[in-house]
Design a protein around this motif. Structure first.
Motif, PDB file in Angstrom:
ATOM      1  N   ASP A 114       0.813  -1.219   0.000  1.00 56.51           N
ATOM      2  CA  ASP A 114       0.000   0.000   0.000  1.00 56.51           C
ATOM      3  C   ASP A 114       0.852   1.278   0.000  1.00 56.51           C
ATOM      4  N   GLY A 115       2.147   1.104  -0.165  1.00 56.40           N
ATOM      5  CA  GLY A 115       3.001   2.261  -0.379  1.00 56.40           C
ATOM      6  C   GLY A 115       3.605   2.874   0.873  1.00 56.40           C
ATOM      7  N   PHE A 116       3.484   2.226   2.020  1.00 58.46           N
ATOM      8  CA  PHE A 116       4.108   2.772   3.230  1.00 58.46           C
ATOM      9  C   PHE A 116       5.624   2.656   3.080  1.00 58.46           C
ATOM     10  N   ASP A 117       6.345   3.773   3.158  1.00 55.40           N
ATOM     11  CA  ASP A 117       7.801   3.658   2.966  1.00 55.40           C
ATOM     12  C   ASP A 117       8.588   4.004   4.221  1.00 55.40           C
ATOM     13  N   GLY A 118       7.908   3.958   5.364  1.00 50.97           N
ATOM     14  CA  GLY A 118       8.624   4.124   6.633  1.00 50.97           C
ATOM     15  C   GLY A 118       9.260   2.810   7.073  1.00 50.97           C
ATOM     16  N   GLU A 119       9.744   2.812   8.318  1.00 50.87           N
ATOM     17  CA  GLU A 119      10.370   1.588   8.841  1.00 50.87           C
ATOM     18  C   GLU A 119       9.313   0.592   9.295  1.00 50.87           C
ATOM     19  N   ILE A 120       9.563  -0.678   8.989  1.00 48.64           N
ATOM     20  CA  ILE A 120       8.693  -1.751   9.495  1.00 48.64           C
ATOM     21  C   ILE A 120       9.578  -2.748  10.244  1.00 48.64           C
ATOM     22  N   HIS A 121       9.230  -2.988  11.498  1.00 53.28           N
ATOM     23  CA  HIS A 121       9.944  -3.989  12.301  1.00 53.28           C
ATOM     24  C   HIS A 121       8.971  -5.100  12.642  1.00 53.28           C
ATOM     25  N   LEU A 122       9.322  -6.309  12.255  1.00 51.95           N
ATOM     26  CA  LEU A 122       8.456  -7.470  12.499  1.00 51.95           C
ATOM     27  C   LEU A 122       9.184  -8.383  13.490  1.00 51.95           C
ATOM     28  N   ILE A 123       8.606  -8.479  14.695  1.00 49.49           N
ATOM     29  CA  ILE A 123       9.299  -9.145  15.806  1.00 49.49           C
ATOM     30  C   ILE A 123       8.616 -10.473  16.100  1.00 49.49           C
ATOM     31  N   GLY A 124       9.363 -11.571  16.053  1.00 51.67           N
ATOM     32  CA  GLY A 124       8.735 -12.869  16.272  1.00 51.67           C
ATOM     33  C   GLY A 124       9.500 -13.748  17.248  1.00 51.67           C
ATOM     34  N   ALA A 125       8.767 -14.425  18.113  1.00 51.70           N
ATOM     35  CA  ALA A 125       9.403 -15.286  19.117  1.00 51.70           C
ATOM     36  C   ALA A 125       9.882 -16.606  18.522  1.00 51.70           C
ATOM     37  N   GLU A 126       9.293 -17.019  17.393  1.00 57.65           N
ATOM     38  CA  GLU A 126       9.688 -18.315  16.826  1.00 57.65           C
ATOM     39  C   GLU A 126      11.008 -18.193  16.064  1.00 57.65           C
ATOM     40  N   SER A 127      11.613 -19.354  15.785  1.00 53.22           N
ATOM     41  CA  SER A 127      12.905 -19.304  15.097  1.00 53.22           C
ATOM     42  C   SER A 127      12.751 -19.390  13.576  1.00 53.22           C
ATOM     43  N   GLN A 128      11.548 -19.705  13.112  1.00 52.25           N
ATOM     44  CA  GLN A 128      11.313 -19.820  11.667  1.00 52.25           C
ATOM     45  C   GLN A 128      10.654 -18.547  11.133  1.00 52.25           C
ATOM     46  N   PRO A 129      10.929 -18.209   9.866  1.00 48.27           N
ATOM     47  CA  PRO A 129      10.190 -17.087   9.278  1.00 48.27           C
ATOM     48  C   PRO A 129       8.692 -17.409   9.241  1.00 48.27           C
ATOM     49  N   PRO A 130       7.839 -16.386   9.159  1.00 41.50           N
ATOM     50  CA  PRO A 130       6.390 -16.629   9.226  1.00 41.50           C
ATOM     51  C   PRO A 130       5.927 -17.739   8.280  1.00 41.50           C
ATOM     52  N   TYR A 131       5.136 -18.662   8.817  1.00 40.97           N
ATOM     53  CA  TYR A 131       4.651 -19.794   8.021  1.00 40.97           C
ATOM     54  C   TYR A 131       3.180 -20.044   8.321  1.00 40.97           C
ATOM     55  N   ASN A 132       2.570 -20.829   7.435  1.00 42.51           N
ATOM     56  CA  ASN A 132       1.151 -21.177   7.588  1.00 42.51           C
ATOM     57  C   ASN A 132       1.019 -22.449   8.416  1.00 42.51           C
ATOM     58  N   ARG A 133       0.087 -22.435   9.363  1.00 42.74           N
ATOM     59  CA  ARG A 133      -0.055 -23.594  10.251  1.00 42.74           C
ATOM     60  C   ARG A 133      -0.986 -24.694   9.714  1.00 42.74           C
ATOM     61  N   PRO A 134      -1.984 -24.377   8.868  1.00 41.79           N
ATOM     62  CA  PRO A 134      -2.910 -25.440   8.471  1.00 41.79           C
ATOM     63  C   PRO A 134      -2.252 -26.743   7.979  1.00 41.79           C
TER      64      PRO A 134
END
Ligand SMILES: Cc1cc2nc3c(=O)[nH]c(=O)nc-3n(C[C@H](O)[C@H](O)[C@H](O)COP(=O)(O)OP(=O)(O)OC[C@H]3O[C@@H](n4cnc5c(N)ncnc54)[C@H](O)[C@@H]3O)c2cc1C
Length: 425
Positions: free
Chosen positions: A25-45
């Motif tokens: 959507d064109g946001f060009d500021g900083e994005i920080h994505l913080i996750g407790a898991e050791s894997q990059p975001p994945y689908n659970r189904p």
């Protein structure tokens, strides 16, 4: 000039979808994505389906390809748990002491398995399923094991039961209710699913409860309240999740079975939003609810971004989920905590039907068993889409037409009036 900074806590479906939507959507500021898991975001189904059965690869379950975050200048920080939010100073603190200031914060911390408080729960071979690591342990045990007991027969329990049967493992399942899944789908539909599992060889034990796991180091049997002793070499407990609300609760946000958000995904704290399984959200059609659906994680993650960027459109996605068990596929749209009538289009014994959950003559939700995506049956295609229209309009419908295979669902509204949104009926 300082670039605006959005911090997202929780790097899974909702969080990663939100981060990607911000860039789209064109946001060009900083994005920080913080996750407790050791894997990059994945689908659970797939963890209860194809991945558990060793038919699908983990790399194919990622929400975005591994390189995506760096390419999009999204600071993805894994193995990083946020411990506190200072909503006045607008700072998130991470385990280890790192402090990250934000202009806006999105919390997508999802849920965790409900604690298993049964004697013997620490024995080897007793599992719960939420993460890919949990699934890997179950996969490994299923290669050695021959007999599994499922504790609980909700969607996770029934999908795992199906997958284990498909792997050739003997499965017994202990479920407290008389008919599994009846609370969500009603007794008739629950009974169809129970019959399917029994035909596939699951020893489905209803109206009983697990009281203990026993074994010398490793689980060997499950004891039940009615005196059963079920021999096994593995147990999977599917007893539900609790939303991860502590972070926001201790920051002062309002919490009640999830973090409370309004139709714009706003929590009670300024500039703090939330999306996904963690939210108890105010929905313009269904009122307040918390759901645990992949589609909601995706859609609310996107909707939260619209709000973060100043949009005024409420989040009014008509909820939906699916479940795959053996060769059968269940699709559900809407939300019905209760109903006064359940009517079927298609014979229930044919295991190919739509069920309409009606309250005061309006369609609250629709379930389809083996109804969609059949190229041989173009009429079935788009039925659930039409059902979404009926649910959204909240208008009264003629039940006789709902069950008539020849009646086009799109034309069934009887009275054109739109119900008051969120009237809670
Ligand atoms: C086995 C399984 C099968 C499923 N199958 C289906 C299905 O068939 N159909 C369907 O509709 N839905 C299904 N679901 C549900 C669906 O996966 C969830 O609705 C979805 O994952 C919700 O996404 P989320 O991002 O809101 O939360 P989650 O996926 O729970 O992610 C939350 C993330 O936040 C992280 N986190 C929590 N606290 C912190 C913190 N303090 N700091 C940093 N990170 C934190 C967690 O580690 C986690 O990675 C299934 C779920 C499971 C477990």
């Amino acid at each position: 000039m300082k670039r605006p900074r959005i911090v997202i806590v929780g790097a899974s479906l909702a969080g990663a979808t939100a981060a990607a939507t911000l860039r789209d959507d064109g946001f060009d500021g900083e994005i920080h994505l913080i996750g407790a898991e050791s894997q990059p975001p994945y689908n659970r189904p797939p963890l209860s389906k194809g991945y558990l059965r060793r038919q699908e690869r983990f790399e194919d379950q990622l929400v975005k390809p591994v390189g995506y975050y760096a390419e999009q200048h999204i600071e993805l920080k894994l193995r990083a748990r946020a411990t506190t939010i200072d909503a006045r100073q607008k700072v998130v603190e991470l385990e280890g002491g790192e402090r990250l200031s934000y202009d806006q914060l999105l919390v997508t911390t999802g849920g965790r398995n409900r604690a298993l408080s049964v004697p013997g729960a620490n024995l080897e071979g007793v599992f719960q399923l939420r993460t890919v690591e949990d699934c890997d342990r179950i996969r490994a045990a299923s290669q050695r094991g021959r007999r599994a007991v499922l504790m609980g027969f909700g969607f996770i329990g029934s999908e795992v039961a199906a997958s284990l049967r498909q792997l050739g493992i003997e499965v017994a399942a202990v479920e407290g209710s008389r008919v599994p899944l009846a609370r969500v789908l009603g007794e008739e539909v629950g009974q169809v699913l129970a019959d399917i599992h029994r035909e596939k060889g699951v020893d489905l034990i209803s109206e009983d409860f697990v009281t203990a796991f026993e074994g010398a180091g490793r689980v060997e049997r499950v004891r039940t309240r009615k005196g059963r002793a079920l021999e096994c070499d593995m147990v999977v407990a599917g007893i539900g999740i609790v939303p991860n609300t502590e972070l926001l609760a201790s920051a002062g946000a309002q919490v009640d079975n999830g973090v409370l958000v309004d139709e714009h995904c706003r929590t009670s704290l300024a500039d703090v939003f939330a999306a996904g399984d963690v939210t108890n959200h105010l929905h313009p059609i269904f009122g307040r609810l918390r759901v645990e659906h992949w589609n909601n994680g995706y859609q609310q993650g996107r909707a939260a971004v619209r709000s973060l960027l100043g949009g005024a459109q409420p989040y009014d996605y008509v909820h939906s989920f699916w479940s795959d068990q053996y060769e059968h596929s269940i699709e559900y749209v809407g939300f019905a905590a209760s109903w006064d009538r359940l009517v079927f289009r298609g014979r229930i014994e044919s295991r190919k039907f739509l069920g309409f959950y009606l309250k005061d003559g309006t369609v609250q939700a629709v379930v389809g068993l083996n109804r969609g995506g059949d190229p041989e049956d173009p009429k079935a295609d788009g039925e659930l889409k039409a059902a979404v229209g009926l649910i959204r309009r909240r208008a009264r419908v003629d039940a006789a037409k709902l069950v008539d295979e020849d009646a086009d669902l799109r034309t069934l509204v009887v009275s054109g009036e739109r119900r008051t949104p969120a009237s809670g009926d």
